[in-house]
Design a protein around this motif. Structure first.
Motif, PDB file in Angstrom:
ATOM      1  N   SER A  13       0.830  -1.197   0.000  1.00 27.78           N
ATOM      2  CA  SER A  13       0.000   0.000   0.000  1.00 27.78           C
ATOM      3  C   SER A  13       0.871   1.256   0.000  1.00 27.78           C
ATOM      4  N   THR A  14       1.895   1.266   0.844  1.00 32.01           N
ATOM      5  CA  THR A  14       2.816   2.405   0.905  1.00 32.01           C
ATOM      6  C   THR A  14       3.538   2.573  -0.426  1.00 32.01           C
ATOM      7  N   TYR A  15       4.002   1.475  -0.998  1.00 29.17           N
ATOM      8  CA  TYR A  15       4.706   1.519  -2.277  1.00 29.17           C
ATOM      9  C   TYR A  15       3.806   2.105  -3.362  1.00 29.17           C
ATOM     10  N   ASN A  16       2.555   1.647  -3.405  1.00 28.81           N
ATOM     11  CA  ASN A  16       1.611   2.155  -4.413  1.00 28.81           C
ATOM     12  C   ASN A  16       1.380   3.647  -4.261  1.00 28.81           C
ATOM     13  N   SER A  46      10.252 -10.474  -9.114  1.00 30.25           N
ATOM     14  CA  SER A  46       9.648 -11.021  -7.907  1.00 30.25           C
ATOM     15  C   SER A  46       8.695  -9.993  -7.296  1.00 30.25           C
ATOM     16  N   ASN A  47       8.611  -8.829  -7.908  1.00 30.63           N
ATOM     17  CA  ASN A  47       7.696  -7.791  -7.457  1.00 30.63           C
ATOM     18  C   ASN A  47       6.287  -8.129  -7.933  1.00 30.63           C
ATOM     19  N   ASP A  48       5.304  -7.466  -7.385  1.00 36.14           N
ATOM     20  CA  ASP A  48       3.923  -7.662  -7.782  1.00 36.14           C
ATOM     21  C   ASP A  48       3.715  -7.137  -9.204  1.00 36.14           C
ATOM     22  N   GLN A  49       3.105  -7.940 -10.053  1.00 33.91           N
ATOM     23  CA  GLN A  49       2.912  -7.578 -11.458  1.00 33.91           C
ATOM     24  C   GLN A  49       2.118  -6.278 -11.604  1.00 33.91           C
ATOM     25  N   LYS A  50       1.100  -6.095 -10.767  1.00 25.54           N
ATOM     26  CA  LYS A  50       0.279  -4.882 -10.852  1.00 25.54           C
ATOM     27  C   LYS A  50       1.110  -3.634 -10.568  1.00 25.54           C
ATOM     28  N   ILE A  51       2.033  -3.728  -9.619  1.00 22.44           N
ATOM     29  CA  ILE A  51       2.887  -2.581  -9.294  1.00 22.44           C
ATOM     30  C   ILE A  51       3.794  -2.242 -10.471  1.00 22.44           C
ATOM     31  N   VAL A  52       4.376  -3.261 -11.075  1.00 18.01           N
ATOM     32  CA  VAL A  52       5.271  -3.036 -12.219  1.00 18.01           C
ATOM     33  C   VAL A  52       4.493  -2.431 -13.380  1.00 18.01           C
ATOM     34  N   VAL A  67       5.064  -8.890 -18.732  1.00 14.31           N
ATOM     35  CA  VAL A  67       5.591  -8.721 -17.382  1.00 14.31           C
ATOM     36  C   VAL A  67       5.140  -9.950 -16.605  1.00 14.31           C
ATOM     37  N   THR A  68       6.099 -10.720 -16.142  1.00 16.50           N
ATOM     38  CA  THR A  68       5.805 -11.944 -15.404  1.00 16.50           C
ATOM     39  C   THR A  68       6.308 -11.804 -13.983  1.00 16.50           C
ATOM     40  N   SER A  69       5.443 -12.121 -13.041  1.00 17.77           N
ATOM     41  CA  SER A  69       5.807 -12.067 -11.636  1.00 17.77           C
ATOM     42  C   SER A  69       6.045 -13.482 -11.129  1.00 17.77           C
ATOM     43  N   GLU A  70       7.204 -13.728 -10.574  1.00 17.58           N
ATOM     44  CA  GLU A  70       7.555 -15.025 -10.008  1.00 17.58           C
ATOM     45  C   GLU A  70       7.739 -14.837  -8.513  1.00 17.58           C
ATOM     46  N   LYS A  71       6.786 -15.316  -7.728  1.00 15.60           N
ATOM     47  CA  LYS A  71       6.826 -15.124  -6.279  1.00 15.60           C
ATOM     48  C   LYS A  71       7.939 -15.933  -5.616  1.00 15.60           C
ATOM     49  N   ASN A  72       8.288 -17.054  -6.205  1.00 22.36           N
ATOM     50  CA  ASN A  72       9.333 -17.899  -5.647  1.00 22.36           C
ATOM     51  C   ASN A  72      10.693 -17.352  -6.074  1.00 22.36           C
ATOM     52  N   LEU A  73      11.449 -16.827  -5.125  1.00 22.02           N
ATOM     53  CA  LEU A  73      12.741 -16.221  -5.450  1.00 22.02           C
ATOM     54  C   LEU A  73      13.698 -17.205  -6.104  1.00 22.02           C
ATOM     55  N   PHE A  74      13.502 -18.499  -5.833  1.00 24.21           N
ATOM     56  CA  PHE A  74      14.412 -19.499  -6.384  1.00 24.21           C
ATOM     57  C   PHE A  74      13.822 -20.208  -7.594  1.00 24.21           C
ATOM     58  N   GLY A  75      12.753 -19.656  -8.169  1.00 19.65           N
ATOM     59  CA  GLY A  75      12.122 -20.285  -9.316  1.00 19.65           C
ATOM     60  C   GLY A  75      12.255 -19.496 -10.597  1.00 19.65           C
ATOM     61  N   LYS A  76      13.030 -18.434 -10.559  1.00 14.45           N
ATOM     62  CA  LYS A  76      13.143 -17.585 -11.766  1.00 14.45           C
ATOM     63  C   LYS A  76      13.803 -18.316 -12.929  1.00 14.45           C
ATOM     64  N   ASP A  77      14.715 -19.222 -12.633  1.00 13.70           N
ATOM     65  CA  ASP A  77      15.371 -19.945 -13.708  1.00 13.70           C
ATOM     66  C   ASP A  77      14.360 -20.752 -14.511  1.00 13.70           C
TER      67      ASP A  77
END
Length: 83
Positions: A13-16, A46-52, A67-77
């Motif tokens: 919310s603050t970021y938005n 790894s950021n929220d797609q809506k924010i980007v 724009v693709t959001s990947e919540k799993n930090l270790f799943g980007k590969d």
């Protein structure tokens, strides 16, 4: 530990609310437009797609095909391989 979801929501919310005060790095939108002429550009974050998307729309940056959001930090590969 139970407060983490609340903190995440408050942070988003603050970021938005600050989104309009965040500026792209000077010169980068021009470079992206130049790159778009030769390459298909995508964002994997790894950021929220809506924010980007809000940031890109606010600054009229239209050079990305997806724009693709990947919540799993270790799943980007794995997500990169799908692209």
């Amino acid at each position: 530990m139970y407060r983490i979801p609340q903190l995440i929501l408050k942070g988003r919310s603050t970021y938005n609310s600050l989104l309009s005060s965040v500026e792209p790095i000077p010169g980068i939108p021009f470079v992206l437009m130049e790159l778009q002429q030769k390459y298909n550009l995508h964002i994997l974050t790894s950021n929220d797609q809506k924010i980007v998307l809000s940031f890109l729309n606010f600054h009229e940056i239209t050079c990305f095909e997806s724009v693709t959001s990947e919540k799993n930090l270790f799943g980007k590969d794995k997500s990169l391989k799908k692209m």
